[in-house]
Structure formats: C-alpha cells, structure tokens
Design a protein around this motif. Structure first.
Motif, PDB file in Angstrom:
ATOM      1  N   GLN A  68      73.377  51.978  27.325  1.00 53.63           N
ATOM      2  CA  GLN A  68      73.269  51.123  28.355  1.00 53.63           C
ATOM      3  C   GLN A  68      74.454  49.886  28.237  1.00 53.63           C
ATOM      4  OE1 GLN A  68      68.818  50.707  27.411  1.00 53.63           O
ATOM      5  NE2 GLN A  68      68.688  50.615  29.528  1.00 53.63           N
ATOM      6  N   GLN A 119      71.839  59.972  32.442  1.00 54.96           N
ATOM      7  CA  GLN A 119      71.962  59.374  33.617  1.00 54.96           C
ATOM      8  C   GLN A 119      70.714  58.521  34.306  1.00 54.96           C
ATOM      9  OE1 GLN A 119      74.181  61.215  36.696  1.00 54.96           O
ATOM     10  NE2 GLN A 119      74.839  59.164  37.583  1.00 54.96           N
ATOM     11  N   ASN A 120      69.465  59.680  34.149  1.00 58.58           N
ATOM     12  CA  ASN A 120      68.346  59.149  34.674  1.00 58.58           C
ATOM     13  C   ASN A 120      67.486  57.920  33.775  1.00 58.58           C
ATOM     14  OD1 ASN A 120      68.401  60.777  36.813  1.00 58.58           O
ATOM     15  ND2 ASN A 120      66.940  62.315  35.731  1.00 58.58           N
ATOM     16  N   SER A 121      67.942  58.044  32.511  1.00 61.47           N
ATOM     17  CA  SER A 121      67.099  57.170  31.491  1.00 61.47           C
ATOM     18  C   SER A 121      68.013  55.761  31.254  1.00 61.47           C
ATOM     19  CB  SER A 121      67.096  57.906  30.066  1.00 61.47           C
ATOM     20  OG  SER A 121      66.441  59.077  30.071  1.00 61.47           O
ATOM     21  N   TYR A 122      69.367  55.877  31.409  1.00 65.54           N
ATOM     22  CA  TYR A 122      70.249  54.662  31.008  1.00 65.54           C
ATOM     23  C   TYR A 122      71.261  54.444  31.848  1.00 65.54           C
ATOM     24  CZ  TYR A 122      68.133  56.127  26.501  1.00 65.54           C
ATOM     25  OH  TYR A 122      67.078  56.294  25.628  1.00 65.54           O
ATOM     26  N   GLN A 123      71.478  55.134  33.291  1.00 66.56           N
ATOM     27  CA  GLN A 123      72.369  54.995  34.285  1.00 66.56           C
ATOM     28  C   GLN A 123      73.699  55.030  33.651  1.00 66.56           C
ATOM     29  OE1 GLN A 123      69.657  52.496  33.691  1.00 66.56           O
ATOM     30  NE2 GLN A 123      68.795  54.214  34.724  1.00 66.56           N
ATOM     31  N   ARG A 124      73.844  56.019  32.821  1.00 63.32           N
ATOM     32  CA  ARG A 124      75.215  56.137  32.231  1.00 63.32           C
ATOM     33  C   ARG A 124      75.525  57.637  32.444  1.00 63.32           C
ATOM     34  NH1 ARG A 124      77.460  56.748  26.012  1.00 63.32           N
ATOM     35  NH2 ARG A 124      79.529  57.384  26.530  1.00 63.32           N
ATOM     36  N   LYS A 125      77.023  57.795  33.191  1.00 64.65           N
ATOM     37  CA  LYS A 125      77.277  59.019  33.369  1.00 64.65           C
ATOM     38  C   LYS A 125      78.193  59.706  32.370  1.00 64.65           C
ATOM     39  CE  LYS A 125      79.452  61.871  37.262  1.00 64.65           C
ATOM     40  NZ  LYS A 125      80.102  61.682  38.701  1.00 64.65           N
ATOM     41  N   LYS A 131      72.288  64.628  32.851  1.00 62.42           N
ATOM     42  CA  LYS A 131      71.264  64.136  33.795  1.00 62.42           C
ATOM     43  C   LYS A 131      70.241  63.188  33.288  1.00 62.42           C
ATOM     44  CE  LYS A 131      68.215  65.887  37.421  1.00 62.42           C
ATOM     45  NZ  LYS A 131      67.791  66.908  38.210  1.00 62.42           N
ATOM     46  N   GLN A 153      78.028  49.258  28.182  1.00 60.40           N
ATOM     47  CA  GLN A 153      79.296  49.889  28.495  1.00 60.40           C
ATOM     48  C   GLN A 153      80.663  49.572  27.694  1.00 60.40           C
ATOM     49  OE1 GLN A 153      80.220  49.302  32.735  1.00 60.40           O
ATOM     50  NE2 GLN A 153      82.169  50.440  32.774  1.00 60.40           N
TER      51      GLN A 153
END
Length: 375
Positions: A211, A73-79, A70, A213
C-alpha cells in the motif's frame, strides 16, 4: 568446520519435542490443530486424480500467479504484473532465503528488528554478510532512533515483520512514514517485508508495504498461503517484488527448489475463488478473545495482541526464572508447551515473557489454561 557455528536446533523444535516427550498441550509451535477447510481437501482429492503431477513453470502455475495478482489488487489496490513481479515459493522461509541470497552481498549489513524470527540471521550469515540486530522498544514498537543509528553506507537491507511474530504488534502509518524518510537517505537499501500474517489482524487492519507506492521499487514482500489457509505443512507462499529484483531472486529460487508442489498450486488456485480472506481476522479474533478471557484468571500479564495467532504474556510478577527454564518447567510440571522470547533476540535478552499460540480448538485452549491456573 561449521558455517553456522552458533546456531543449533531451533527453539520451535526443542519445545515441540519436549511437548511430545511429556505429552504436554502444545501451544508452542505456530500451527493450527483444527481441521482444514473441507472444500480445500476436496480440491486436493480432485486434482490428485488428474495428470498434474509433473514440474510446473519455475515461477509458479500461471493461473495461480494471476490469482495472486488479483488478490493483491483487491486487498491493497496495487496492480502487479503476474509474469514478472510474482513468485510462488516453497513456503515463506524459502522466499526469505532466496531473496536474501540473491540481493545481499559479502560484507553487507542487514538490519533485523528484535525479537525476530530465526530464519533471517542464518540466510544473512550464509551470504557472508553481517546481521545488525536492533531491539524494538519495551512495548515492541519500532525504535526509530536506534534504527537510524544502525543505518550506514554498508546497509543493504532492512527486514521487517508486520504483523509481528512473536509479539502480535502491527505497524502504524507513522511507522511507515519514518521508514520511508529513512530509506530516502539510503537509496540502495532494500526492504524485505515479511507479511505472512497479513490477513490475521483484529481491531486495526494491517498496513502492507503493498500500500506504500513509495516503497514498491525497493521492496520484496513475503506472503504465506500456509498461514492464511491453515495449511502450514504444505509449505507454500509467494513473493511480490519489482522485476529488477525478482529477476535476481528467481535465479536463486530455481536452484533451491526449481518449482513448487504442483498439486498444492492447482488446489490453491481453485480455492482462492471460494474463500474470503478478509474474514480470516474475525475468525482468529474470536479465538484471541476466548484465549485472553481464559488467561485473565491466571497469574500471567497479557500484552496487547493486534495480529497473528500469538499471545505474548509476562510472568515477571511471580517468577525470577529465566524464560527458557520457566518454559521447560511449564512443560515438565504443568503439561503446557510455549515458546520463550529470548531465542528471538540476538543476545538472548530475557524479558520474562512467553509466546502462546492460540490457533487451537477451544477444548485445547480450555485444557491448557486449566493447567496454567495451577501455577
């Protein structure tokens, strides 16, 4: 017969021991000297009284793995998949060691960008692989021409450190484009991205491999709760990597430590919900600015500090001494311990610079700079 014949006691241990011997102010080793958050200490106290003191699962406390996913995802928008792509480690150093041991083979080559943290080379040598030391530019930014020249068919891994210890530099998006273009030419090369100071950045935010991909399937990203939460003595961090790489890393991890301290994992799992990591940069920026203001009155020339809690300063304008002798004289004659930069270079390059740790309370920084003013 030694497996690491040229490696002795680390410069961090040497300078801290010297600081203790001479009762010097210790701005050398990278640890805060201010109190840990009372909320975190309260959580430790709470969990210490409960029956949570046996082995946790090898990869980590499952709720904590979820929290790390989590946070990412919050810090880097990576799931990321917490069950297959996250590993809690006994400090970032164990994570780095496990990754290198798992993924680097005998006679492979691993690129290290100098000046660099000293744990990288030892892990590479213990694999029977070859560390290839590539110096950064004079302003401590990546030298892409030199890095490109060092890459070849034997290259297995490139180790990056961003934000950078010891210099406090952070990478730009252009640096990542250069890296991605280079790795396109070498599809078997793995990126080991040491990002332990990821939440300690100032005017410009750190760009993470999380960040990018294009790098996800070939990156092992190293993080540190010890650095982020001012608990370096807890020795707890984590790795993020694709399942294909993580499977191999876990094989090594289970025989290094098997699992990580249960009490620390329970406490951190709760603490993540109470703390805002995005505020950490402003906390340390105040310390950086305070220390730099004090240092302006000394003879030292300060380099720009973009992240971490380290300030690099040059003494070249007032002394010709090599950096190790100068650093030792600062301890014995002036009572301030720092770290010289030459041990961060493969060939011991002397750039007449010292690293100061400003993760200290204001009184410590004031007293240290008062002593430095006597130079």
């Amino acid at each position: 017969m030694s497996k690491l014949p040229h490696l002795g006691t680390s410069i961090f241990t040497i300078m801290s021991q010297l600081a203790n011997e001479y009762q010097a102010i210790n701005l050398s080793q990278g640890f805060p000297n201010f109190p840990v958050d009372a909320r975190l200490k309260a959580l430790v106290s709470k969990w210490a009284k409960k029956e949570i003191h046996q082995y946790l699962p090898m990869a980590g406390f499952p709720p904590l793995l979820d929290k790390i996913a989590k946070l990412t995802q919050n810090s880097y928008q990576r799931k990321v998949n917490p069950a297959t792509e996250v590993l809690v480690t006994a400090g970032a150093t164990e994570g780095i060691f496990a990754a290198i041991q798992a993924l680097v083979y005998k006679d492979d080559e691993v690129i290290i960008l100098d000046p660099s943290y000293d744990s990288y080379e030892a892990a590479i040598l213990l694999c029977g692989a070859k560390p290839v030391r590539v110096p950064l530019k004079d302003d401590f930014t990546p030298n892409w021409d030199a890095i490109t020249e060092a890459m070849n068919g034997k290259t297995r891994m490139i180790v990056t450190n961003n934000p950078h210890n010891p210099t406090g530099k952070i990478w730009t998006s252009t640096d990542f484009i250069q890296l991605e273009n280079l790795l396109d030419l070498y599809p078997n090369v793995i990126l080991l991205s040491d990002e332990v100071y990821e939440y300690i950045t100032f005017e410009n935010k750190h760009i993470s491999a999380n960040q990018r991909q294009k790098l996800w399937e070939r990156s092992v990203i190293v993080s540190s709760f010890g650095k982020s939460f001012h608990i370096t003595g807890w020795k707890i961090g984590y790795l993020i990597a694709p399942e294909s790489l993580m499977i191999e890393i876990k094989k090594v991890h289970q025989f290094l430590v098997f699992s990580v301290n249960s009490l620390a994992q329970y406490a951190i799992n709760d603490y993540i919900d109470l703390v805002e990591v995005s505020e950490l940069g402003s906390f340390y920026q105040q310390k950086r600015d305070f220390f730099r203001t004090l240092m302006q009155e000394t003879k030292f020339e300060l380099f720009r500090c973009e992240g971490t809690y380290f300030q690099v300063a040059s003494y070249a304008n007032f002394s010709d001494e090599n950096d190790l002798d100068f650093a030792k004289r600062l301890v014995t004659d002036y009572g301030v311990a720092t770290i010289p930069l030459s041990p961060f270079y493969g060939e011991g390059k002397d750039v007449k610079c010292l690293r100061f740790c400003f993760a200290k309370d204001d009184d410590t920084l004031i007293k240290a700079t008062e002593r430095l003013l006597k130079l």
